[in-house]
Motif scaffolding. Structure first.
Motif, PDB file in Angstrom:
ATOM      1  N   UNK A 369      36.203  10.827  49.599  1.00 15.68           N
ATOM      2  CA  UNK A 369      35.064  11.019  50.509  1.00 15.68           C
ATOM      3  C   UNK A 369      33.713  11.135  49.807  1.00 15.68           C
ATOM      4  N   UNK A 370      33.687  11.032  48.483  1.00 15.34           N
ATOM      5  CA  UNK A 370      32.454  11.273  47.741  1.00 15.34           C
ATOM      6  C   UNK A 370      31.921  10.027  47.031  1.00 15.34           C
ATOM      7  N   UNK A 371      32.790   9.080  46.680  1.00 14.03           N
ATOM      8  CA  UNK A 371      32.350   7.870  45.977  1.00 14.03           C
ATOM      9  C   UNK A 371      32.856   6.641  46.720  1.00 14.03           C
ATOM     10  N   UNK A 372      32.148   5.532  46.521  1.00 10.96           N
ATOM     11  CA  UNK A 372      32.473   4.310  47.269  1.00 10.96           C
ATOM     12  C   UNK A 372      33.871   3.801  46.929  1.00 10.96           C
ATOM     13  N   UNK A 377      34.694   4.062  40.089  1.00  6.51           N
ATOM     14  CA  UNK A 377      33.998   5.220  39.515  1.00  6.51           C
ATOM     15  C   UNK A 377      34.740   5.736  38.290  1.00  6.51           C
ATOM     16  N   UNK A 378      36.060   5.762  38.376  1.00  8.95           N
ATOM     17  CA  UNK A 378      36.872   6.223  37.251  1.00  8.95           C
ATOM     18  C   UNK A 378      36.677   5.310  36.048  1.00  8.95           C
ATOM     19  N   UNK A 389      27.106  12.721  28.073  1.00  6.85           N
ATOM     20  CA  UNK A 389      26.880  13.463  29.312  1.00  6.85           C
ATOM     21  C   UNK A 389      25.392  13.774  29.564  1.00  6.85           C
ATOM     22  N   UNK A 390      24.527  12.843  29.214  1.00  4.92           N
ATOM     23  CA  UNK A 390      23.102  13.079  29.436  1.00  4.92           C
ATOM     24  C   UNK A 390      22.802  13.116  30.928  1.00  4.92           C
ATOM     25  N   UNK A 391      21.744  13.829  31.289  1.00  5.48           N
ATOM     26  CA  UNK A 391      21.344  13.917  32.689  1.00  5.48           C
ATOM     27  C   UNK A 391      20.974  12.543  33.240  1.00  5.48           C
ATOM     28  N   UNK A 397      24.840   7.096  37.122  1.00  9.34           N
ATOM     29  CA  UNK A 397      26.213   6.983  37.601  1.00  9.34           C
ATOM     30  C   UNK A 397      26.268   7.232  39.117  1.00  9.34           C
ATOM     31  N   UNK A 398      25.622   8.296  39.581  1.00 13.07           N
ATOM     32  CA  UNK A 398      25.672   8.605  41.011  1.00 13.07           C
ATOM     33  C   UNK A 398      24.913   7.567  41.836  1.00 13.07           C
TER      34      UNK A 398
END
Length: 792
Positions: A369-372, A377-378, A389-391, A397-398
């Protein structure tokens, strides 16, 4: 007729980072190095960027970046560590692939690797897909091109893994000869049984896959590879080359490829000077008229397979039983402890599979329910890891995958789920089952990754799997008398190293006392912002108190804490952490900490308190390194106070006490160290002092002298024409060798080799009567002689 030789090196180290902080902690078994990555880099990966070729006089005539001439595995977990901790070595490896493309008709020497060395046939289809996809994307990000080949960890093979590799655009892989079952000429009907290693290894084969795709397979020469890895073939590079050149078929009129594959750590780590033997072998083949060097991609482009093969599925190169080494007590072992039992392997495998099979479907369900597209995404989550893991990477990514505008809590949930799944793959790394006992570092490491995956499952999905995991490990007996079962190992060596945000905040306070960066920050996995507004060193007690905000960049989780640290000795440490209580509470706590019982104030005011025994080895190592020089200065101060008395004792012939002798030796070693740092201006005085120093101290002084010689070489390279740094090299090497100091001259030699270009320029100037150039040339010749480098 085309006769070619290819040497493949499987360069790989497993993930060794503490999963909770993302940084490799000190490993005692790797001493004198900080950890095994450091040690193997010093003994293998770095030397192979500039492997030495010696002339008949034993002087370095040339250096070779062997990576540019062989085929090699670009293992993501190793390259990620090198990029952060040994960037010069990393850059040399990437540059070698670029150079190899010029040498081998556009085909690079590097091939991809499944991401974290999972045994592919034991993984789920989705894990196999991600392992290939992450390996390919990691390769592309580092080398700027698509990989042509891929290394299957331990060459463990099944058709599904090959099919997924072919789907990702991979053209070939490398297997052991006993992994071929049957072959036939393309277009013919009858198959020939080649099981038992009887396959012709001097050509590629086509493997047809269930999907209709295909992939080429190279089966390496097992006999020569065995003698490189386990025999004495690396004692002589020319003999190594002769063995390869002698492996072609006599009188054969078709193209042939003689090729081998081994662990690349053989070239310098497992076999000292193996890098030099490899360099000599490569140079010998290059100068030979009998064959040429190549890499698999180039050879395959010129000589497509004329035969096809059926591979033996669920086999590997390091277990004669197939895959049992990674799930059963099959009898395969490292040789270090031949009598050991490997019955622990099955319970460890079952424990890990239990965690995997529970979290995988729940993670997919939670992501939906959170990603297309959860699968997409994986697959794309590797970009977060590559960017540490930079901002910015998280935001991008989002923007690509979020189903809608997610709330901060939903973003944290997505990141936590993806990190949980990453840890779920890392806990299946092959090294966890390869060695002889569940107490060994590889097995402990996979249990740590499992612990982190379960930790995230508890936080994100409300699943508590640890009790069942530990219960399964109780069936894993150990060979180490210190532990009874794997459950004891988990309790002793995994749980204490688990870090939550509060523990990281407490560690930040401790590191702040010594102005050190916490490992969790250095790894990029956390952002730690400390406001240490209260500090004092009064009365020999270091104190700091303030607030610290800790944010996991990997999961988005964050919190604000009050934290305090006290230190007056390695056995007198107190660190406390609690929820943020505001400025007034902080000020009141500081007054108590500055009172008569600071340790009592910490234990009374903070919810969680850590003392000396609670510190990790890494924390103790970092602090000890920071305060050790101060201890030396204190001892020297004591010696200076005692020197007049010791002089009287010597004058009267009264023997020194043991303590006085130790003081004298330490003072001598400190004086020697200061002379080294000054470039050894008084050689006679240096040698006189060195006579009073014991062997262990000489080792430390040798390291200091090596660093100074390297610095002098750097100064000489940066100031061409100035003979003073070269003269210092001569002086320093003479003092060190005269005192018996063990030297490491690798970097200084590399700089000297580079400076040979300046020698040509100076030679021209000297020929025109330039006296300064003549002096520089004389100094350079002497420095090169001391470093063992040929001038011309």
């Amino acid at each position: 007729m085309d006769r070619a030789v290819c040497i493949h090196g499987h360069f790989y180290q497993p993930p060794r980072e503490n999963p909770w902080i993302g940084e490799v902690e000190v490993q005692r078994s790797a001493a004198p190095y900080h950890d095994w990555n450091e040690r193997v880099t010093a003994e293998c990966y770095e030397p192979n960027t500039a492997a030495r070729l010696l002339n008949p006089d034993g002087l370095i005539a040339e250096v070779v970046n062997t990576y540019s001439r062989i085929s090699f595995t670009a293992a993501p977990t190793l390259l990620a560590w090198l990029e952060q901790h040994r960037p010069a070595v990393y850059t040399a490896i990437v540059e070698a692939d670029r150079e190899s493309r010029e040498r081998y008709a556009g085909h690079g020497s590097a091939i991809a690797c499944c991401y974290n060395h999972i045994i592919m046939p034991l993984a789920t289809r989705e894990e196999k897909r991600i392992q290939v996809a992450w390996g390919v994307r990691d390769f592309r990000a580092r080398f700027g091109r698509e990989p042509e080949g891929i290394w299957l960890p331990e060459t463990a093979v099944d058709l599904e893994s090959l099919d997924l590799a072919a789907e990702a655009g991979i053209r070939f892989t490398i297997l052991a000869p006993h992994q071929a079952a049957r072959v036939r000429k393309i277009g013919e009907g009858a198959w020939t049984d080649v099981s038992g290693g009887r396959v012709e290894t001097r050509m590629p084969y086509l493997c047809r896959l269930p999907s209709g795709r295909s992939i080429a397979v190279f089966f390496y020469d097992g006999g020569i590879a065995h003698d490189v890895a386990f025999g004495d073939l690396l004692t002589d590079g020319r003999r190594f080359a002769g063995r390869l050149l002698g492996a072609f078929s006599p009188g054969r009129d078709r193209p042939e490829l003689v090729h081998i594959a081994t662990d690349a750590e053989t070239y310098g780590h497992h076999r000292k000077f193996g890098d030099m033997a490899l360099a000599c072998c490569l140079r010998t083949i290059e100068r030979s008229r009998d064959a040429r060097l190549t890499v698999y991609g180039e050879y395959l482009a010129a000589h497509p397979p004329g035969h096809e093969v059926i591979v033996r599925e669920r086999t590997s190169w390091s277990c004669v039983h197939g895959l049992e080494r990674w799930q059963q007590a099959c009898g395969c072992h490292s040789g270090a402890d031949p009598g050991s039992s490997q019955a622990w392997r099955e319970p460890l495998r079952k424990a890990v599979v239990m965690v995997r099979d529970v979290i995988a479907p729940r993670a997919a369900e939670a992501l939906a329910p959170l990603v297309r597209d959860p699968a997409a995404a994986r697959e794309d989550a590797v970009t977060l890891v590559l960017a540490r893991w930079s901002d910015e990477a998280a935001a991008a990514f989002f923007s690509r995958h979020a189903l809608r505008d997610l709330t901060p809590d939903e973003r944290r949930r997505v990141l936590s789920l993806l990190e949980m799944e990453r840890q779920g793959m890392l806990m299946q790394t092959s090294c966890g089952w390869f060695f002889d006992d569940i107490t060994e570092p590889g097995s402990v490491q996979v249990m740590r990754h499992a612990g982190r995956a379960m930790d995230l499952a508890r936080q994100t999905l409300g699943l508590d799997l640890e009790a069942a995991f530990i219960d399964t490990l109780r069936r894993a007996g150990t060979n180490d008398p210190e532990y009874v079962t794997g459950a004891d190992v988990y309790e002793a060596r995994v749980r204490p190293r688990a870090f939550d945000l509060a523990r990281i905040g407490a560690g930040a306070a401790l590191y702040a006392l010594f102005d050190l960066e916490p490992p969790a920050v250095a790894s990029g996995m956390y952002a730690v912002d400390g406001d240490w507004r209260y500090r004092s060193d009064a009365g020999g007690l270091r104190r700091t108190l303030g607030t610290v905000r800790v944010r996991s960049r990997a999961t988005g989780e964050e919190a604000l804490f009050d934290a305090v640290a006290l230190f007056s000795g390695m056995d007198r440490v107190a660190v406390g952490v609690r929820e943020d209580g505001g400025e007034e509470a902080l000020r009141a706590t500081w007054e108590e900490v500055m009172g008569a019982d600071p340790a009592g104030a910490v234990s009374g005011s903070f919810a969680r308190v850590y003392t000396g025994p609670d510190l990790s080895d890494e924390e103790r190592w970092a602090i000890a390194r920071r305060i050790a020089p101060g201890i030396g200065e204190a001892i020297c101060g004591v010696y200076q106070d005692a020197a007049p008395l010791l002089s009287v004792l010597e004058d009267l012939g009264i023997p020194e006490t043991g303590g006085a002798a130790l003081l004298r030796e330490h003072a001598s070693s400190e004086r020697l160290r200061s002379l080294i740092e000054a470039g050894c201006p008084d050689p006679d005085g240096f040698l006189a002092l060195a006579r009073d120093v014991m062997a262990p101290v000489l080792v430390a002084l040798g390291a200091a002298a090596s660093r100074r010689i390297e610095a002098s070489a750097g100064a000489a390279a940066s100031r061409p024409g100035n003979p003073a740094p070269l003269e210092e090299i001569v002086r320093m090497v003479g003092c060190a060798k005269g005192a018996g100091l063990p030297l490491t001259l690798w970097e200084a030699q590399n700089l000297c080799i580079e400076m040979r270009k300046n020698y040509v320029v100076m030679e021209e100037r000297a020929g025109r009567g330039d006296r300064d150039a003549e002096r520089w040339m004389e100094a350079f010749r002497e420095a090169a002689r001391c470093l063992g480098v040929r001038v011309a």
